[in-house]
Design an enzyme around this catalytic site. Sequence first.
Site, PDB file in Angstrom:
ATOM      1  N   HIS A  89       0.825  -1.215   0.000  1.00 45.10           N
ATOM      2  CA  HIS A  89       0.000   0.000   0.000  1.00 45.10           C
ATOM      3  C   HIS A  89       0.856   1.260   0.000  1.00 45.10           C
ATOM      4  O   HIS A  89       0.456   2.308  -0.488  1.00 45.10           O
ATOM      5  CB  HIS A  89      -0.906   0.040   1.237  1.00 45.10           C
ATOM      6  N   HIS A 114       5.494   7.073   6.405  1.00 44.99           N
ATOM      7  CA  HIS A 114       5.192   6.491   5.094  1.00 44.99           C
ATOM      8  C   HIS A 114       4.773   7.601   4.138  1.00 44.99           C
ATOM      9  O   HIS A 114       4.618   8.755   4.550  1.00 44.99           O
ATOM     10  CB  HIS A 114       4.093   5.421   5.227  1.00 44.99           C
ATOM     11  N   HIS A 116       2.440   8.917   0.473  1.00 47.78           N
ATOM     12  CA  HIS A 116       1.313   8.764  -0.456  1.00 47.78           C
ATOM     13  C   HIS A 116       1.668   9.550  -1.712  1.00 47.78           C
ATOM     14  O   HIS A 116       2.242  10.630  -1.623  1.00 47.78           O
ATOM     15  CB  HIS A 116       0.027   9.323   0.160  1.00 47.78           C
ATOM     16  N   GLU A 131      -2.688  13.481  -0.010  1.00 38.64           N
ATOM     17  CA  GLU A 131      -4.001  13.124   0.523  1.00 38.64           C
ATOM     18  C   GLU A 131      -4.768  14.376   0.922  1.00 38.64           C
ATOM     19  O   GLU A 131      -5.894  14.581   0.496  1.00 38.64           O
ATOM     20  CB  GLU A 131      -3.837  12.177   1.716  1.00 38.64           C
ATOM     21  N   HIS A 144       3.612  11.171   5.867  1.00 37.44           N
ATOM     22  CA  HIS A 144       2.936  11.062   7.158  1.00 37.44           C
ATOM     23  C   HIS A 144       3.893  10.497   8.194  1.00 37.44           C
ATOM     24  O   HIS A 144       4.508   9.456   7.956  1.00 37.44           O
ATOM     25  CB  HIS A 144       1.703  10.152   7.048  1.00 37.44           C
ATOM     26  N   THR A 226      -5.964   7.275   7.248  1.00 35.70           N
ATOM     27  CA  THR A 226      -6.469   7.426   5.876  1.00 35.70           C
ATOM     28  C   THR A 226      -6.512   6.090   5.144  1.00 35.70           C
ATOM     29  O   THR A 226      -6.811   6.046   3.954  1.00 35.70           O
ATOM     30  CB  THR A 226      -5.605   8.424   5.071  1.00 35.70           C
TER      31      THR A 226
END
Length: 394
Positions: A89, A114, A116, A131, A144, A226
């Site tokens: 992910h 991590h 995104h 995000e 994040h 999230t």
Amino acid sequence: MDSVGLSLSLILLVLQWTHIQAVETYWAYRGSAGQSKWPEYFPDCGGSTQSPVDVETTQSQYVPSLGPVIPLGYSQSGNVPFSLSNNGHTVMVPLPPWMGLGGLPALYTAVQLHLHWGNGAAGASGAAGSEHTLNGQRTAAELHVVHFNSELYPNMTEAMTQRDGLAVLGVLIETGEETNQGFGNILNYLGRVRYAGQRVSIPAFDVQSLLPTDLGRYFRYNGSLTTPPCFESVLWTVFAETVKISEAQLLKLETVLYSSKPGDSDRLILEDNYRTIQPLNLRTVLSSFPTESAKVYAAGEVSAIVIGALCGCVGLAVIIRFIVKTIRFFKHLHNERIVVNRSTSSWDVLPSIRPAPMPRTKEPEKEQKQDVALSTTSDLGKREEPASPGQAQA
Ligand SMILES: *[C@@H]1O[C@H](CO)[C@@H](O)[C@H](O)[C@H]1NC(C)=O
Ligand SMILES: *[C@@H]1O[C@H](CO)[C@@H](O)[C@H](O)[C@H]1NC(C)=O
């Protein structure tokens, strides 16, 4: 017979249970287990205080008491290497427990960081994949840094289900000219964790080098994880200042990783791993710094225009009135051969044609409005008449 039946139903039960487990734990950003399906398997994802949100800066509420967040031990990376993993992910780095966060309602202990991001299919710049959005604008990517409330809970597992359990820092990432050495500490090793489930040791680094320099300007709100299970346990801090990585670094993030395992028949690129914007509902986003509020700004602009226009009109009216009086003064001088006492002003020379004296000090507004009306209707040859109340209001 009975025991066979019992065994069979037991086996069926176990099969069913493992099937449910598999369905429950599997989720994706798109497809049959995509975002719209999350609430079916993870009820919290359908909650009313979800993340991410669009931060409408003009709607945020400035709270002066919100001081800067204080990274604790972020720069003490120690001698123990970090580990970098691809979980299918995202790409993730667990953080040592001596790192934490101050300047919040409680003391928080760091857990992991991590990223995104979007995708690199649209060309060099790719498609944005942060995000959180600021005023509807999505940036290239988002970092994040996850922490749990270690004043109240023993570990992440316990804390993540509690309302006041977690604190996450959100750093919006944009592209710039230069290679970001801080992010290089992660991005340089992506090639070693291309497939889901892979993990590699990387040199420890200064985690603060990933944060913007200004830790005092941020947006704060209560939200959620999230990703499933979307627990509504996060006190969010989204920094106003963005950080920049190079186009090449972004492209690497967008294209190097797979969400599939090494043996999987389909190789799926790990991209667009951002959740859609969630409704704010009844929440207010706080800001640690004064933002120009839309309402205040609009009101300020309107009153500035009104005051400016009023001053201009009054000024013009005064000038025109002065000119009119002066002309009349000289007309009187010429036609009626009045001997003017030098000590009287031009205003006092024409008492007969003056409107009834206005109580100037008490009703300055009415006087001004009359002046405005005069400036637009007066005629040099025409005799001045007192404005009727109706005209004064117009
Ligand atoms: C977290 O803390 C709880 C309560 O002390 C404990 O039961 C649980 O095993 C801990 N979990 C982990 C992953 O350490
Ligand atoms: C978050 O929620 C708590 C109550 O659970 C409240 O005290 C706090 O003020 C909220 N914070 C923000 C930023 O809205």
